[in-house]
Scaffold this motif. Structure first.
Motif, PDB file in Angstrom:
ATOM      1  N   ASN A  85       0.833  -1.209   0.000  1.00 54.78           N
ATOM      2  CA  ASN A  85       0.000   0.000   0.000  1.00 54.78           C
ATOM      3  C   ASN A  85       0.864   1.253   0.000  1.00 54.78           C
ATOM      4  OD1 ASN A  85      -2.474  -1.310  -0.028  1.00 54.78           O
ATOM      5  ND2 ASN A  85      -2.675  -1.317   2.190  1.00 54.78           N
ATOM      6  N   LEU A  86       1.919   1.245   0.819  1.00 58.67           N
ATOM      7  CA  LEU A  86       2.815   2.404   0.869  1.00 58.67           C
ATOM      8  C   LEU A  86       3.509   2.623  -0.465  1.00 58.67           C
ATOM      9  CD1 LEU A  86       4.436   1.996   4.388  1.00 58.67           C
ATOM     10  CD2 LEU A  86       2.932   3.830   3.640  1.00 58.67           C
ATOM     11  N   GLY A  94       3.893  10.135  -7.627  1.00 60.38           N
ATOM     12  CA  GLY A  94       4.806  10.485  -8.711  1.00 60.38           C
ATOM     13  C   GLY A  94       6.243  10.050  -8.522  1.00 60.38           C
ATOM     14  N   ASN A  95       6.569   9.378  -7.426  1.00 68.49           N
ATOM     15  CA  ASN A  95       7.945   8.945  -7.204  1.00 68.49           C
ATOM     16  C   ASN A  95       8.105   7.502  -7.688  1.00 68.49           C
ATOM     17  OD1 ASN A  95      10.510   8.363  -6.320  1.00 68.49           O
ATOM     18  ND2 ASN A  95      10.278   9.450  -4.385  1.00 68.49           N
ATOM     19  N   ALA A  99       9.156   3.873  -5.741  1.00 69.59           N
ATOM     20  CA  ALA A  99       8.133   2.823  -5.763  1.00 69.59           C
ATOM     21  C   ALA A  99       8.690   1.544  -6.395  1.00 69.59           C
ATOM     22  CB  ALA A  99       6.902   3.304  -6.524  1.00 69.59           C
ATOM     23  N   GLU A 100       9.405   1.695  -7.512  1.00 70.48           N
ATOM     24  CA  GLU A 100       9.993   0.518  -8.168  1.00 70.48           C
ATOM     25  C   GLU A 100      10.949  -0.209  -7.230  1.00 70.48           C
ATOM     26  OE1 GLU A 100      13.135  -0.661 -11.714  1.00 70.48           O
ATOM     27  OE2 GLU A 100      12.296   1.373 -11.688  1.00 70.48           O
ATOM     28  N   GLU A 101      11.847   0.545  -6.583  1.00 66.41           N
ATOM     29  CA  GLU A 101      12.801  -0.067  -5.655  1.00 66.41           C
ATOM     30  C   GLU A 101      12.078  -0.783  -4.523  1.00 66.41           C
ATOM     31  OE1 GLU A 101      15.197   3.254  -4.484  1.00 66.41           O
ATOM     32  OE2 GLU A 101      16.229   3.351  -6.426  1.00 66.41           O
ATOM     33  N   THR A 102      11.027  -0.159  -4.014  1.00 65.69           N
ATOM     34  CA  THR A 102      10.280  -0.749  -2.907  1.00 65.69           C
ATOM     35  C   THR A 102       9.567  -2.016  -3.344  1.00 65.69           C
ATOM     36  OG1 THR A 102       9.980   1.454  -1.942  1.00 65.69           O
ATOM     37  CG2 THR A 102       8.546  -0.302  -1.135  1.00 65.69           C
ATOM     38  N   PHE A 103       8.909  -1.988  -4.507  1.00 63.04           N
ATOM     39  CA  PHE A 103       8.233  -3.201  -4.986  1.00 63.04           C
ATOM     40  C   PHE A 103       9.236  -4.337  -5.228  1.00 63.04           C
ATOM     41  CE2 PHE A 103       4.562  -0.446  -6.383  1.00 63.04           C
ATOM     42  CZ  PHE A 103       3.639  -1.044  -5.536  1.00 63.04           C
ATOM     43  N   VAL A 130       2.896  -2.236 -13.175  1.00 66.54           N
ATOM     44  CA  VAL A 130       2.181  -0.962 -13.334  1.00 66.54           C
ATOM     45  C   VAL A 130       3.150   0.204 -13.142  1.00 66.54           C
ATOM     46  CG1 VAL A 130       0.417   0.538 -12.325  1.00 66.54           C
ATOM     47  CG2 VAL A 130      -0.075  -1.882 -12.691  1.00 66.54           C
ATOM     48  N   THR A 131       4.031   0.076 -12.176  1.00 63.61           N
ATOM     49  CA  THR A 131       5.012   1.123 -11.891  1.00 63.61           C
ATOM     50  C   THR A 131       5.971   1.312 -13.054  1.00 63.61           C
ATOM     51  OG1 THR A 131       4.887   0.591  -9.534  1.00 63.61           O
ATOM     52  CG2 THR A 131       6.776   1.883 -10.254  1.00 63.61           C
TER      53      THR A 131
END
Length: 133
Positions: A85-86, A94-95, A99-103, A130-131
Motif C-alpha cells: 500500500n505504501l 509520482g515517485n 516505488a519501483e525499488e520498494t516493490f 504498473v510502476t
C-alpha cells in the motif's frame, strides 16, 4: 483502511469548510480567493496531509517489522500488504523510482518469506509492472 483514508484526503475541499462564525468564514474565504486561491490551497493541504499519512504509515510499518521478528504468518502478511500500500501510494504521488525499488524489495522478501505461490507475490509483481509502464 489505508485506501479509504487516501481517497478521503484526495477529496478535501477547503472552500467547503465552515467556521463557527459566519463573518470569519467569509473573511477567510475571501482572503484565500484573493491570494493563493482555493485550488492551490487544496493541493497544499492535501500534500501536507498525505505526507502525514505516509509518515504515520511508515511508523506503523517499522512497528510491525519489530513485532514480526517473533510473529506468525498473519503478521508477516499484514506487513507485506502495508508495504505494498505504501509503495502504491508513493507511486501515485509520482515517485516512480522509489516505488519501483520498494516493490522489488517487497517481492524478494515475499518470495523468501512466503514463496511464489502466496497470493501477495503475484499482486506485488503486478504493482511493479504498473510502476514500470
Amino acid at each position: 483502511s489505508f485506501e479509504v483514508v487516501q481517497n478521503a484526503l484526495s477529496s478535501i475541499c477547503v472552500k467547503s469548510t465552515k467556521a463557527s462564525n459566519w463573518v470569519d468564514q467569509e473573511m477567510i474565504h475571501r482572503e484565500i480567493d484573493r491570494t493563493i486561491g482555493f485550488t492551490s490551497i487544496n493541493e497544499l493541504v492535501q500534500t501536507k496531509l498525505q505526507r502525514l499519512l505516509l509518515d504515520i504509515a511508515e511508523q506503523h510499518l517499522q512497528k510491525r517489522l519489530r513485532e514480526e521478528r517473533s510473529a506468525d504468518l498473519a503478521v508477516k502478511r499484514a506487513r507485506f500488504r502495508l508495504q505494498q500500500n505504501l509503495a502504491t501510494f508513493v507511486r501515485e504521488r509520482g515517485n516512480l523510482k522509489e516505488a519501483e525499488e520498494t516493490f522489488r524489495l517487497i517481492h524478494a522478501e515475499l518470495v523468501a518469506a512466503l514463496g511464489e505461490e502466496d497470493p501477495l507475490t503475484p499482486k506485488c509483481v503486478f504493482e511493479l509492472a504498473v510502476t514500470l509502464e
